[in-house]
Scaffold this motif. Structure first.
Motif, PDB file in Angstrom:
ATOM      1  N   MET A   7     -24.582 -26.133  13.362  1.00  0.00           N
ATOM      2  CA  MET A   7     -24.611 -24.893  14.135  1.00  0.00           C
ATOM      3  C   MET A   7     -23.713 -23.829  13.509  1.00  0.00           C
ATOM      4  O   MET A   7     -24.059 -22.643  13.499  1.00  0.00           O
ATOM      5  N   THR A   9     -24.526 -17.257  21.916  1.00  0.00           N
ATOM      6  CA  THR A   9     -25.756 -17.445  21.139  1.00  0.00           C
ATOM      7  C   THR A   9     -26.491 -18.731  21.489  1.00  0.00           C
ATOM      8  O   THR A   9     -27.682 -18.850  21.227  1.00  0.00           O
ATOM      9  N   ASN A  10     -25.775 -19.698  22.076  1.00  0.00           N
ATOM     10  CA  ASN A  10     -26.423 -20.980  22.381  1.00  0.00           C
ATOM     11  C   ASN A  10     -25.605 -21.759  23.396  1.00  0.00           C
ATOM     12  O   ASN A  10     -24.400 -21.541  23.555  1.00  0.00           O
ATOM     13  N   ARG A  55     -25.029 -25.935  24.413  1.00  0.00           N
ATOM     14  CA  ARG A  55     -25.280 -27.260  23.821  1.00  0.00           C
ATOM     15  C   ARG A  55     -24.734 -28.374  24.692  1.00  0.00           C
ATOM     16  O   ARG A  55     -23.658 -28.252  25.273  1.00  0.00           O
ATOM     17  N   ILE A  77     -30.178 -28.251  22.777  1.00  0.00           N
ATOM     18  CA  ILE A  77     -29.677 -26.939  22.373  1.00  0.00           C
ATOM     19  C   ILE A  77     -30.530 -25.846  23.019  1.00  0.00           C
ATOM     20  O   ILE A  77     -31.756 -25.838  22.887  1.00  0.00           O
ATOM     21  N   ASP A  78     -29.873 -24.940  23.726  1.00  0.00           N
ATOM     22  CA  ASP A  78     -30.547 -23.814  24.364  1.00  0.00           C
ATOM     23  C   ASP A  78     -30.106 -22.546  23.625  1.00  0.00           C
ATOM     24  O   ASP A  78     -28.947 -22.146  23.704  1.00  0.00           O
ATOM     25  N   ARG A  79     -31.045 -21.937  22.908  1.00  0.00           N
ATOM     26  CA  ARG A  79     -30.713 -20.737  22.138  1.00  0.00           C
ATOM     27  C   ARG A  79     -30.907 -19.495  22.997  1.00  0.00           C
ATOM     28  O   ARG A  79     -31.884 -19.385  23.734  1.00  0.00           O
ATOM     29  N   LEU A 125     -33.051 -16.586  14.741  1.00  0.00           N
ATOM     30  CA  LEU A 125     -32.226 -17.714  15.160  1.00  0.00           C
ATOM     31  C   LEU A 125     -32.956 -19.033  14.952  1.00  0.00           C
ATOM     32  O   LEU A 125     -32.381 -20.010  14.459  1.00  0.00           O
ATOM     33  N   LEU A 155     -31.764 -21.931  12.164  1.00  0.00           N
ATOM     34  CA  LEU A 155     -31.432 -23.273  12.623  1.00  0.00           C
ATOM     35  C   LEU A 155     -32.361 -24.315  12.005  1.00  0.00           C
ATOM     36  O   LEU A 155     -31.925 -25.411  11.639  1.00  0.00           O
ATOM     37  N   THR A 157     -39.726 -28.179  21.983  1.00  0.00           N
ATOM     38  CA  THR A 157     -39.082 -26.867  22.021  1.00  0.00           C
ATOM     39  C   THR A 157     -39.993 -25.866  22.715  1.00  0.00           C
ATOM     40  O   THR A 157     -41.164 -25.736  22.358  1.00  0.00           O
TER      41      THR A 157
END
Length: 259
Positions: A60, A79-80, A82, A87-89, A100, A104, A120
């Motif tokens: 990350m 930005t995220n 976790r 992981i939530d962007r 993003l 990643l 996702t």
């Protein structure tokens, strides 16, 4: 670990269990051929979660090196989010989201990891839908109006879907414990403790993140009263007010909080 300035002695100590690690498949009581394992951490090892977090943090950090987020909470750019490998962007617009996702994806591959595009999903809280295709690992990502994150429903409508789902689960849990509520050998104090431990705990899971409206506040209070009246054996046809119900609860459990 070297990049985080950990001592070489500690690194060598951690590497030892992995250097000669091997695995085999047990099928129908027969153990197959042993093979060397070079990917992943040891299952059940207390050190494994820490090692995984260090590894993910490196990914990350590299992925976000040149990324400037536009989502701000309390004056701080976020930005995220976790938790383990979830992981939530959090981008502020479509271009930022595409960048993003791309960064990643590229960084993960450099470290031998791959994002699961099938797991996702995209969601927006804007009234304007997505106008461009967002691709991850060569696969177009699906846009949804809600999804589950760490057991809680995240919806474009706020917390309504989560509260309603929790209310249904709470009603089911309450019904399963009917023999306890009807047992006259169990004290009311004990029943109220069981109610909070086994029923209301289900309803209030992740409630700290709820966005409340007047409608949802009424729903929460209705769930509380439905559960409490059931334990006390009070029907709505008995014409006993909610305040009287709360006073009864406080008499038996002075430290009990109402919602």
């Amino acid at each position: 670990m070297k990049k985080y300035n950990m001592s070489q002695k500690l690194i060598q100590t951690i590497k030892q269990p992995y250097t000669k690690a091997s695995s085999a498949v047990l099928l129908q009581g027969v153990v197959g051929d042993w093979f060397h394992t070079s990917v992943g951490v040891r299952q059940g090892c207390l050190l494994s979660p820490t090692l995984f977090n260090i590894f993910l943090e490196r990914i990350m950090t590299d992925a976000l090196e040149n990324h400037n987020g536009t989502v701000s909470i309390g004056g701080r750019n976020i930005t995220n989010l976790r938790f383990a490998d979830h992981i939530d962007r959090l981008p502020g617009n479509e271009d930022e989201l595409a960048n993003l996702v791309s960064c990643l994806d590229d960084t993960s591959r450099k470290y031998g990891m791959e994002i699961s595009a099938g797991k996702t999903e995209l969601m927006t809280n804007s009234t304007t839908p997505f106008t461009r295709n967002i691709v991850d690992s060569g696969q177009q990502l699906e846009t949804v109006n809600q999804f589950k994150y760490l057991g809680a429903i995240i919806s474009e409508e706020g917390s309504k879907a989560e509260v309603l789902a929790r209310a249904a689960q709470t009603a089911a849990a309450l019904a399963k414990l009917k023999p306890i509520w009807n047992d006259r050998n169990i004290s009311l104090r004990s029943k109220l403790k069981l109610l909070h431990a086994l029923v209301l705990s289900i309803f209030l899971y992740a409630c700290e993140s709820w966005t409340l409206t007047a409608e949802l506040q009424k729903k929460i209070q209705a769930v509380e009263m439905r559960c409490t009246r059931r334990v006390l054996g009070i029907s709505y046809t008995d014409h006993i007010t909610n305040e009287e119900v709360r006073r009864t609860v406080k008499q038996h459990m002075p430290t009990t909080k109402t919602y």
